[in-house]
Design a protein around this motif. Structure first.
Motif, PDB file in Angstrom:
ATOM      1  N   GLU A 137       0.935  -1.215  -0.075  1.00 53.28           N
ATOM      2  CA  GLU A 137      -0.001  -0.019  -0.213  1.00 53.28           C
ATOM      3  C   GLU A 137       0.777   1.247  -0.021  1.00 53.28           C
ATOM      4  N   ALA A 138       2.175   1.335   0.877  1.00 56.90           N
ATOM      5  CA  ALA A 138       2.774   2.400   0.816  1.00 56.90           C
ATOM      6  C   ALA A 138       3.349   2.660  -0.709  1.00 56.90           C
ATOM      7  N   ALA A 139       3.892   1.547  -1.281  1.00 56.42           N
ATOM      8  CA  ALA A 139       4.272   1.555  -2.637  1.00 56.42           C
ATOM      9  C   ALA A 139       3.351   2.240  -3.413  1.00 56.42           C
ATOM     10  N   LYS A 140       2.121   1.805  -3.415  1.00 55.62           N
ATOM     11  CA  LYS A 140       1.190   2.320  -4.369  1.00 55.62           C
ATOM     12  C   LYS A 140       0.727   3.782  -4.001  1.00 55.62           C
ATOM     13  N   ARG A 141       0.920   4.197  -2.765  1.00 54.77           N
ATOM     14  CA  ARG A 141       0.509   5.319  -2.502  1.00 54.77           C
ATOM     15  C   ARG A 141       1.754   6.354  -2.787  1.00 54.77           C
ATOM     16  N   LEU A 142       3.015   5.938  -2.825  1.00 58.22           N
ATOM     17  CA  LEU A 142       3.834   6.822  -3.002  1.00 58.22           C
ATOM     18  C   LEU A 142       4.387   6.624  -4.517  1.00 58.22           C
ATOM     19  N   ARG A 143       3.656   5.776  -5.354  1.00 57.30           N
ATOM     20  CA  ARG A 143       3.901   5.732  -6.765  1.00 57.30           C
ATOM     21  C   ARG A 143       5.176   5.259  -7.005  1.00 57.30           C
ATOM     22  N   LEU A 144       5.634   4.370  -6.270  1.00 59.11           N
ATOM     23  CA  LEU A 144       6.883   3.738  -6.448  1.00 59.11           C
ATOM     24  C   LEU A 144       6.892   2.595  -7.403  1.00 59.11           C
ATOM     25  N   SER A 145       7.813   2.313  -8.192  1.00 55.52           N
ATOM     26  CA  SER A 145       7.803   0.979  -9.186  1.00 55.52           C
ATOM     27  C   SER A 145       8.383  -0.012  -8.489  1.00 55.52           C
ATOM     28  N   THR A 146       8.084  -0.338  -7.032  1.00 57.16           N
ATOM     29  CA  THR A 146       8.738  -1.290  -6.395  1.00 57.16           C
ATOM     30  C   THR A 146       8.208  -2.712  -6.728  1.00 57.16           C
ATOM     31  N   ASN A 147       9.160  -3.714  -6.898  1.00 58.98           N
ATOM     32  CA  ASN A 147       8.887  -4.946  -6.937  1.00 58.98           C
ATOM     33  C   ASN A 147       8.907  -5.675  -5.471  1.00 58.98           C
ATOM     34  N   LEU A 148       7.881  -6.223  -4.913  1.00 58.98           N
ATOM     35  CA  LEU A 148       7.613  -6.616  -3.644  1.00 58.98           C
ATOM     36  C   LEU A 148       7.442  -8.225  -3.648  1.00 58.98           C
ATOM     37  N   TYR A 149       8.325  -9.063  -2.684  1.00 59.90           N
ATOM     38  CA  TYR A 149       7.921 -10.401  -2.599  1.00 59.90           C
ATOM     39  C   TYR A 149       7.775 -10.992  -1.411  1.00 59.90           C
ATOM     40  N   ALA A 150       6.874 -11.783  -1.196  1.00 62.69           N
ATOM     41  CA  ALA A 150       6.539 -12.366   0.154  1.00 62.69           C
ATOM     42  C   ALA A 150       6.781 -13.808  -0.041  1.00 62.69           C
ATOM     43  N   LEU A 151       7.835 -14.020   0.883  1.00 65.16           N
ATOM     44  CA  LEU A 151       8.189 -15.301   0.937  1.00 65.16           C
ATOM     45  C   LEU A 151       7.594 -16.449   2.226  1.00 65.16           C
ATOM     46  N   ASP A 152       7.036 -17.412   1.995  1.00 62.99           N
ATOM     47  CA  ASP A 152       6.274 -18.037   2.963  1.00 62.99           C
ATOM     48  C   ASP A 152       6.057 -19.371   2.652  1.00 62.99           C
ATOM     49  N   SER A 153       6.118 -20.681   3.472  1.00 64.29           N
ATOM     50  CA  SER A 153       5.595 -21.855   3.130  1.00 64.29           C
ATOM     51  C   SER A 153       4.187 -21.977   3.165  1.00 64.29           C
ATOM     52  N   TRP A 154       3.346 -20.824   4.121  1.00 64.93           N
ATOM     53  CA  TRP A 154       2.201 -21.080   3.987  1.00 64.93           C
ATOM     54  C   TRP A 154       1.631 -22.209   4.483  1.00 64.93           C
ATOM     55  N   GLN A 155       2.476 -22.793   5.532  1.00 68.13           N
ATOM     56  CA  GLN A 155       2.149 -23.780   6.432  1.00 68.13           C
ATOM     57  C   GLN A 155       1.992 -23.914   7.985  1.00 68.13           C
ATOM     58  N   GLY A 156       2.679 -22.467   8.187  1.00 69.43           N
ATOM     59  CA  GLY A 156       2.852 -22.433   9.642  1.00 69.43           C
ATOM     60  C   GLY A 156       3.888 -23.226  10.337  1.00 69.43           C
ATOM     61  N   ASP A 157       4.013 -23.006  11.489  1.00 68.66           N
ATOM     62  CA  ASP A 157       5.016 -23.610  12.412  1.00 68.66           C
ATOM     63  C   ASP A 157       4.537 -23.774  13.809  1.00 68.66           C
ATOM     64  N   ASP A 158       5.432 -24.095  14.647  1.00 67.54           N
ATOM     65  CA  ASP A 158       5.196 -24.651  16.203  1.00 67.54           C
ATOM     66  C   ASP A 158       4.974 -23.213  16.863  1.00 67.54           C
TER      67      ASP A 158
END
Length: 270
Positions: free
Chosen positions: A25-46
């Protein structure tokens, strides 16, 4: 985001996506041409708890609807995904994976070569001391080696200027923190509290609307059930009325027939 103006943002540990969407959202509002990467297994952990595919689907849906052009979801383990990034390419790194000392040490060491000359690293939970959490310990070691600042509210957030060319706005904050660290922490804490209160009010508002809508649906369903019940009772009453009428007619015929016969006999007598 405004201070660093990053070309590439990487987040290690996204879960339901709250902090990642803040970056987006910050990149969008600031009009930045940022590439954003979310890394996760999306399985969770203990530590965070285990969860099913629906969490990833929810994050993916929000990205598709709002940030599709620049946001990327990378499913897998951090050590496996590091090959996706060139050395010196990451300007802003947010580490929020497993919080054990060995885990955070490995995550930082794995992605350190990928950081740019003006990179900033954010560490979540630097002020969390419960059993099994070692970020505060690792942060204490890093803070002596790099220019840094720590916010202590909200479980703690460490800001580490790793690259030799510190972004001017970050350098200014670090310089100011030498004499006004408590004031900076208090300012951001108050800002965060205001946002949190607004968020809670909005959640309560939407929850109230949702509950009222459910009540309306229940009342409508109850009204429909009563209407159906009323129609059924009316139908049964109509049947009963008809039956009573038929019974009255039958009874009247059975009574009047013998009376008429007796009357005729009487009139016939001499």
């Amino acid at each position: 985001m405004d201070a660093v103006r990053p070309k590439t943002v990487v987040e290690l540990g996204t879960h339901n996506g709250f902090s990642f969407f803040v970056f987006c959202e910050a990149a969008k509002r600031l009009r930045l041409s940022t590439n954003l990467y979310a890394l996760d297994s999306w399985q969770g952990d203990d530590q965070a708890g285990f969860y099913d595919q629906r969490v990833f689907e929810s994050v993916s849906e929000i990205v598709s609807e709002n940030y599709l052009d620049h946001a990327h979801l990378v499913k897998g383990y951090f050590s496996e995904s590091v090959a996706n990034f060139d050395d010196g390419s990451i300007d802003l790194l947010h580490i929020d994976g497993r919080h054990g000392y060995d885990d955070i040490t490995e995550d930082f060491a794995t992605y350190l070569p990928k950081l740019s000359s003006h990179a900033v690293v954010l560490f979540h939970d630097t002020h969390e001391f419960q059993e099994g959490f070692g970020v505060h310990r690792f942060w204490g070691e890093l803070a002596d080696r790099y220019p840094s600042f720590q916010f202590t509210h909200g479980h703690g957030l460490g800001v580490l200027a790793v690259g030799p060319s510190i972004p001017p706005a970050i350098a200014a904050m670090l310089d100011e923190a030498r004499s006004s660290a408590d004031a900076i922490r208090l300012s951001y804490k108050n800002l965060g509290r205001a946002v949190s209160r607004q968020f809670v009010l909005e959640v309560d508002h939407f929850q109230l609307i949702h509950e009222l809508r459910l009540r309306v649906v229940e009342m409508e369903q109850h009204g429909q059930a009563l209407e159906a019940q009323f129609e059924h009772v009316c139908g049964e009453l109509e049947k009963a009325t008809k039956a009573v009428g038929e019974m009255k007619a039958s009874a009247s015929w059975r009574v009047t027939k013998p009376l008429r016969a007796v009357s005729e006999l009487i009139h016939r007598r001499p």
